[in-house]
Design a protein around this motif. Structure first.
Motif, short mmCIF file in Angstrom:
data_model
loop_
_atom_site.label_atom_id
_atom_site.label_comp_id
_atom_site.label_asym_id
_atom_site.label_seq_id
_atom_site.Cartn_x
_atom_site.Cartn_y
_atom_site.Cartn_z
N LEU A 1 0.82 -1.20 -0.02
CA LEU A 1 -0.02 -0.08 0.01
C LEU A 1 0.86 1.37 -0.14
O LEU A 1 0.53 2.11 -0.77
CB LEU A 1 -1.02 0.07 1.02
CG LEU A 1 -2.12 -1.10 1.36
CD1 LEU A 1 -2.75 -1.12 2.68
CD2 LEU A 1 -3.09 -0.99 0.03
N ALA A 2 2.21 1.16 0.56
CA ALA A 2 2.96 2.41 0.78
C ALA A 2 3.55 2.58 -0.78
O ALA A 2 3.49 3.82 -1.02
CB ALA A 2 4.04 2.10 1.62
N PHE A 3 3.60 1.44 -1.58
CA PHE A 3 4.35 1.76 -2.67
C PHE A 3 3.40 2.45 -3.60
O PHE A 3 3.47 3.22 -4.58
CB PHE A 3 4.82 0.62 -3.42
CG PHE A 3 6.31 0.23 -3.20
CD1 PHE A 3 7.20 0.47 -4.26
CD2 PHE A 3 6.84 -0.26 -2.06
CE1 PHE A 3 8.53 0.30 -4.15
CE2 PHE A 3 8.09 -0.50 -1.99
CZ PHE A 3 8.99 -0.30 -2.78
N ALA A 4 1.91 1.91 -3.45
CA ALA A 4 0.94 2.45 -4.30
C ALA A 4 0.48 3.96 -3.86
O ALA A 4 0.58 4.81 -5.00
CB ALA A 4 -0.33 1.94 -4.10
N LEU B 1 2.81 -1.47 -11.00
CA LEU B 1 2.71 -2.86 -11.21
C LEU B 1 3.98 -3.75 -11.05
O LEU B 1 3.73 -4.50 -10.51
CB LEU B 1 2.10 -2.92 -12.66
CG LEU B 1 1.85 -4.59 -13.07
CD1 LEU B 1 0.78 -5.20 -12.22
CD2 LEU B 1 1.42 -4.77 -14.68
N VAL B 2 4.93 -3.28 -11.53
CA VAL B 2 6.25 -4.09 -11.64
C VAL B 2 6.33 -3.95 -10.15
O VAL B 2 7.04 -5.10 -9.40
CB VAL B 2 7.28 -3.03 -12.23
CG1 VAL B 2 8.61 -3.79 -11.88
CG2 VAL B 2 7.11 -3.49 -13.69
N SER B 3 6.26 -2.94 -9.19
CA SER B 3 6.92 -2.88 -7.96
C SER B 3 5.81 -3.77 -7.04
O SER B 3 6.46 -4.56 -6.34
CB SER B 3 6.84 -1.42 -7.24
OG SER B 3 5.34 -0.83 -7.45
N ASP B 4 4.70 -3.84 -7.40
CA ASP B 4 3.68 -4.69 -6.49
C ASP B 4 3.87 -6.22 -7.10
O ASP B 4 4.06 -6.94 -5.91
CB ASP B 4 2.29 -4.46 -7.07
CG ASP B 4 1.34 -5.30 -6.31
OD1 ASP B 4 1.01 -4.64 -5.18
OD2 ASP B 4 0.58 -6.17 -6.55
N LEU B 5 4.30 -6.53 -8.24
CA LEU B 5 4.70 -7.90 -8.53
C LEU B 5 5.92 -8.45 -7.83
O LEU B 5 5.84 -9.38 -7.18
CB LEU B 5 4.82 -7.80 -9.95
CG LEU B 5 3.49 -7.84 -10.96
CD1 LEU B 5 3.96 -7.98 -12.22
CD2 LEU B 5 2.57 -9.23 -10.54
N ALA B 6 7.04 -7.31 -7.72
CA ALA B 6 8.14 -7.70 -7.03
C ALA B 6 8.06 -7.84 -5.47
O ALA B 6 8.55 -8.90 -4.85
CB ALA B 6 9.25 -6.43 -7.18
N LEU B 7 7.05 -7.24 -4.81
CA LEU B 7 6.81 -7.21 -3.41
C LEU B 7 5.86 -8.69 -3.16
O LEU B 7 6.01 -9.07 -2.32
CB LEU B 7 5.91 -6.04 -3.04
CG LEU B 7 6.74 -4.77 -2.84
CD1 LEU B 7 5.92 -3.58 -2.61
CD2 LEU B 7 7.69 -4.87 -1.58
N ARG B 8 5.06 -8.82 -4.10
CA ARG B 8 4.19 -10.08 -3.93
C ARG B 8 5.05 -11.31 -4.27
O ARG B 8 4.98 -12.32 -3.27
CB ARG B 8 3.12 -10.02 -5.10
CG ARG B 8 2.18 -9.27 -4.86
CD ARG B 8 1.09 -9.32 -6.00
NE ARG B 8 0.39 -10.38 -5.89
CZ ARG B 8 -0.90 -10.64 -6.72
NH1 ARG B 8 -1.25 -9.81 -7.58
NH2 ARG B 8 -1.52 -11.69 -6.57
N TYR B 9 6.19 -11.20 -4.92
CA TYR B 9 6.96 -12.48 -5.15
C TYR B 9 7.92 -12.59 -3.98
O TYR B 9 8.11 -13.61 -3.36
CB TYR B 9 8.07 -12.16 -6.42
CG TYR B 9 9.15 -13.05 -6.41
CD1 TYR B 9 8.94 -14.44 -7.18
CD2 TYR B 9 10.50 -12.92 -5.96
CE1 TYR B 9 10.03 -15.29 -7.00
CE2 TYR B 9 11.47 -13.89 -6.09
CZ TYR B 9 11.23 -15.00 -6.64
OH TYR B 9 12.27 -16.00 -6.75
N ALA B 10 8.41 -11.46 -3.13
CA ALA B 10 9.11 -11.24 -2.12
C ALA B 10 8.28 -11.96 -0.93
O ALA B 10 8.79 -12.70 -0.02
CB ALA B 10 9.66 -10.00 -1.86
#
Length: 273
Positions: free
Chosen positions: A201-204, A250-259
């Motif tokens: 949420l912070a990234f968004a 989108l890229v940052s969210d995908l990276a965070l979901r992977y982590a």
């Protein structure tokens, strides 16, 4: 069922699971592709005013042109640097104060009421005041991103700690674990799911804040590119900026979901059917 039989069943089920995962990834791309096709078709058929909303192909062409000429890469790098710096500052403050309020009753009494009042203020509405305080340069943009990132990280850190079952902490104390060991082995694993949600949420919120900040007397960055394009009615470049912001998010969210999947591999949550 013997151990060998269980291993055989798991091995046989692995290809099926992989095929289902690939099919699901393709299915998730259906809606965006359909929307892009409808957008392109509407623009080519004259149903959309291309002066106000150019076709995706025109936006892609503008992006290719700016990337080949060089300025797009510079704008993109400026925006990423501001976003990462603001997210780092806001996230660290949110994590520190959230942990202090969550772990300590005194910290809760001293920190949480002020933060709860502050989060009721729309941080983007503070732009006029921030301009007076820090000016219209880089500090304004970084401060806006930091404010956008602070509250999600703080609230989810605080909630993640307070939602831990107290019986687990008591069991750890009964087993002889020290306070630091209880934090390491009980509190941190228990709070991680909520913390990851807060970071996402912070990234968004950080990207949203950056859009606004870079349009206030910007010098470099995607927001500056969009404002400059607006002056010359270059709608394709304005849309390109918006699309780039969306892709960064989108890229940052995908990276965070992977982590998150890697860090929380032990957790088995509800899966949609």
């Amino acid at each position: 069922m013997t151990l060998l039989a269980r291993d055989t069943a798991a091995t046989a089920a692995a290809p099926v699971t992989a095929r289902r995962a690939r099919a699901r990834r393709w299915r998730r791309a259906v809606t965006p592709v359909v929307l892009l096709a409808a957008w392109e078709g509407g623009a080519r058929a004259g149903l959309l005013d291309t002066d106000k909303l150019p076709a995706p192909s025109a936006v892609l062409e503008a992006g290719w042109r700016l990337a080949a000429d060089g300025p797009l890469g510079g704008y993109l790098l400026d925006s990423i640097q501001r976003a990462l710096l603001g997210l780092l500052i806001g996230g660290l403050f949110g994590l520190t104060l959230g942990a202090l309020a969550g772990l300590s009753r005194l910290g809760d009494d001293l920190v949480d009421p002020t933060v709860q009042m502050g989060r009721m203020l729309p941080h983007l509405g503070l732009v006029p005041l921030l301009i007076i305080w820090v000016g219209i340069g880089e500090p304004l943009k970084v401060t806006l991103v930091a404010l956008g990132a602070f509250f999600p990280v703080y609230l989810n850190t605080y909630a993640g700690i307070r939602d831990i079952d107290e019986r687990l902490v008591e069991a750890a104390r009964a087993c002889g674990l020290s306070a630091l060991e209880r934090v390491r082995h009980v509190v941190i694993p228990g709070a991680l799911p909520s913390l990851f949600l807060g970071v996402r949420l912070a990234f968004a919120a950080g990207w949203l804040s950056l859009v606004v900040g870079e349009q206030v007397n910007g010098e470099g960055g995607l927001g500056f590119m969009m404002m400059e394009a607006r002056e010359f009615s270059q709608t394709d470049i304005v849309v390109l900026g918006l699309v780039t912001y969306a892709l960064l998010g989108l890229v940052s969210d995908l990276a965070l979901r992977y982590a998150e999947r890697r860090a929380l591999a032990w957790r088995r949550g509800l899966r949609a059917t």
